[in-house]
Design an enzyme around this catalytic site. Structure first.
Site, PDB file in Angstrom:
ATOM      1  N   CYS A 199       8.971 -11.881 -14.114  1.00  0.00           N
ATOM      2  CA  CYS A 199       9.276 -11.164 -15.360  1.00  0.00           C
ATOM      3  C   CYS A 199       8.341  -9.978 -15.577  1.00  0.00           C
ATOM      4  CB  CYS A 199       9.204 -12.133 -16.520  1.00  0.00           C
ATOM      5  SG  CYS A 199      10.443 -13.391 -16.336  1.00  0.00           S
ATOM      6  N   ARG A 237       1.484  -5.903  -2.513  1.00  0.00           N
ATOM      7  CA  ARG A 237       1.081  -4.580  -2.024  1.00  0.00           C
ATOM      8  C   ARG A 237       1.955  -3.427  -2.542  1.00  0.00           C
ATOM      9  NH1 ARG A 237       0.689  -3.009   2.596  1.00  0.00           N
ATOM     10  NH2 ARG A 237      -1.360  -2.062   2.412  1.00  0.00           N
ATOM     11  N   GLU A 284     -15.155  -4.910  12.141  1.00  0.00           N
ATOM     12  CA  GLU A 284     -14.634  -5.928  11.215  1.00  0.00           C
ATOM     13  C   GLU A 284     -13.146  -5.757  10.942  1.00  0.00           C
ATOM     14  OE1 GLU A 284     -16.869  -5.340   7.622  1.00  0.00           O
ATOM     15  OE2 GLU A 284     -18.740  -6.017   8.507  1.00  0.00           O
ATOM     16  N   PRO A 285     -12.312  -5.766  11.967  1.00  0.00           N
ATOM     17  CA  PRO A 285     -10.887  -5.529  11.702  1.00  0.00           C
ATOM     18  C   PRO A 285     -10.166  -6.747  11.151  1.00  0.00           C
ATOM     19  CG  PRO A 285     -11.232  -5.963  14.017  1.00  0.00           C
ATOM     20  CD  PRO A 285     -12.581  -6.018  13.384  1.00  0.00           C
ATOM     21  N   GLY A 334     -11.231  -0.086   8.068  1.00  0.00           N
ATOM     22  CA  GLY A 334     -10.013  -0.742   8.539  1.00  0.00           C
ATOM     23  C   GLY A 334      -9.121   0.143   9.378  1.00  0.00           C
TER      24      GLY A 334
END
Ligand code: LLP
Length: 418
Positions: free
Chosen positions: A343, A312, A273-274, A239
């Site tokens: 929560c 993330r 494959e970006p 990536g």
């Protein structure tokens, strides 16, 4: 994030103020820029035009049909990892001949579906998968085009959860087993071994891991060819990094310059494959501050987006810039925690972040949310997932509706009610 810019103290997506979009569509909402997506695609295509190269967009980074269609209309293929992603890619009009299928756990049903769809290549990740694919292809009277995914044991120097090409990762076939398994593959009548695949990890900001992988793979391809195995395609996954904060990743042109001598020498077709490179900086997540809360001397901006919308930060300790969509001129406040309503104490978008003074009702933009945000979103705490909006110049449209409470219980049943 060039297509998100300031004008008279207001943050715009292309020609539309983000505050207007928040008013029109509500929050939380993902706002995508068509121009940003196209721009990234053009940069990639420009850098790679001298190769016989297929750019396969990584559907896991963003699988919205309109986004896939936007990519398809610009000649982009797909990198998929499930039957669901194949379904989406085909529905969006991506030609099967431009689809490659990776993933360590492809099921019988998924392999059948992909074979019936005549996809370009199966990136096979184990000997047992090869065996299964062979028997299904035989039963269906099909020939399966195959690349073996190699685990080259190269360190992508990224987060441990997103490193995929190192010893100890579940991905790919150990380097030491590759020649034996290729030889076995050539003996299977319904398998056509034609490629080598690798994926190093994501995001990668330096070219060094690619260089290391290419050194390993070139030698391997030469050996395989010497043994009569006609490797004609190299799928070079890994990536491309983007700027979330102050990273300075390599450009597609620098990537092309690195790989050119290897690819010229090998004289092979190329696949990349970006996902993140195309989508990461092409969207923001808009969220409204519900409450400003002070507790034990600390300030929390409690927002209507949380870890179910963007996981993330807690999952990878990832940084996303966050800014109010309107500059009010107020001085920076003390560092604040920007959190969601969920929560869990892991429900944060940013911790200890220097922010201007903000108030309940203000809209914040969480930047660089085009990749791995909506696709990793969940309904945790029974929260409907956000809507997705695509901006194009002056106009905007809903490309995925906000979920409703009814959507949350669809498919569930109570005894006696069916
Ligand atoms: N191809 C394969 C086989 C992959 O495993 C991946 C990412 C890609 C392509 C696309 O990589 P990209 O160009 O998007 O960097 N959820 C994490 C990222 C996990 C990526 C795993 N594989 C995140 O939010 O950072």
């Amino acid at each position: 994030m060039n297509n998100f810019h300031w004008e008279s103290n207001r943050l715009f997506c292309e020609n539309v103020p983000l505050s207007d979009l928040a008013g029109e569509y509500g929050t939380p909402s993902f706002i995508y820029s068509t121009a940003a997506i196209c721009n990234r695609i053009e940069l990639l295509q420009g850098a790679l035009e001298s190769f016989d190269c297929t750019i396969c967009f990584s559907v896991k980074s963003n699988s919205n049909l309109s986004i896939l269609q936007c990519a398809a209309s610009r000649g982009i293929g797909a990198d998929i990892v499930s039957g669901g992603e194949l379904f989406r890619a085909l529905k969006a009009g991506i030609p099967p001949g431009s689809i490659v299928f990776s993933g360590v756990g492809k099921t019988v049903r998924e392999l059948e579906y992909a074979l019936a769809s005549s996809i370009r290549m199966f990136n096979v990740e184990s000997e047992s998968e090869l065996h299964l694919l062979s028997s299904i292809a035989e039963r269906m009277g099909k020939i399966a085009p195959v690349a073996l995914r190699i685990n080259p044991d190269v360190d992508a120097r990224t987060h441990q959860f997103t490193t995929t090409g190192k010893k100890g990762n579940k991905f790919g076939i150990p380097f030491t087993d590759v020649e034996r398994i290729y030889t076995y593959a050539t003996e299977l009548p319904n398998i056509q071994p034609l490629g080598i695949d690798v994926h190093l990890g994501s995001p990668i900001t330096s070219l060094e891991p690619y260089r290391e992988a290419l050194d390993v793979l070139s030698g391997l391809i030469i050996n395989l060819r010497a043994n009569g195995i006609a490797i004609e395609t190299l799928d070079l996954g890994g990536g491309f990094g983007i700027t979330y904060s102050d990273e300075k990743p390599f450009t597609p042109v620098q990537f092309a310059d690195l790989i050119r001598p290897y690819i010229d020498k090998l004289d092979c077709r190329l696949i990349v494959e970006p996902g993140r490179y195309i989508m990461g900086n092409s969207a923001v997540l808009l969220t409204r501050i519900t409450y400003v809360k002070k507790s034990y001397g600390k300030t929390f901006y409690i927002c209507d987006a949380g870890m179910n919308d963007c996981i993330r930060p807690p999952l990878y300790d990832a940084y996303h810039a966050i800014t109010p969509v309107e500059k009010t001129g107020t001085a920076p406040a003390e560092p604040v925690d920007i959190v969601g309503p969920i929560c869990e104490s892991s429900d944060f978008l940013a911790k200890g972040r220097e922010m201007p003074v903000a108030h309940a009702g203000d809209i914040l933009a969480v930047m660089s949310c085009g990749a791995y945000c909506f696709t990793m979103a969940s309904n945790y705490n029974s929260r409907p997932r956000a809507c997705e909006i695509l901006v194009n110049g002056d106009s905007s449209r809903v490309i995925r509706e906000r979920e409703t409470w009814e959507d949350l219980v669809r498919g569930e049943s109570l005894p006696g009610t069916g």
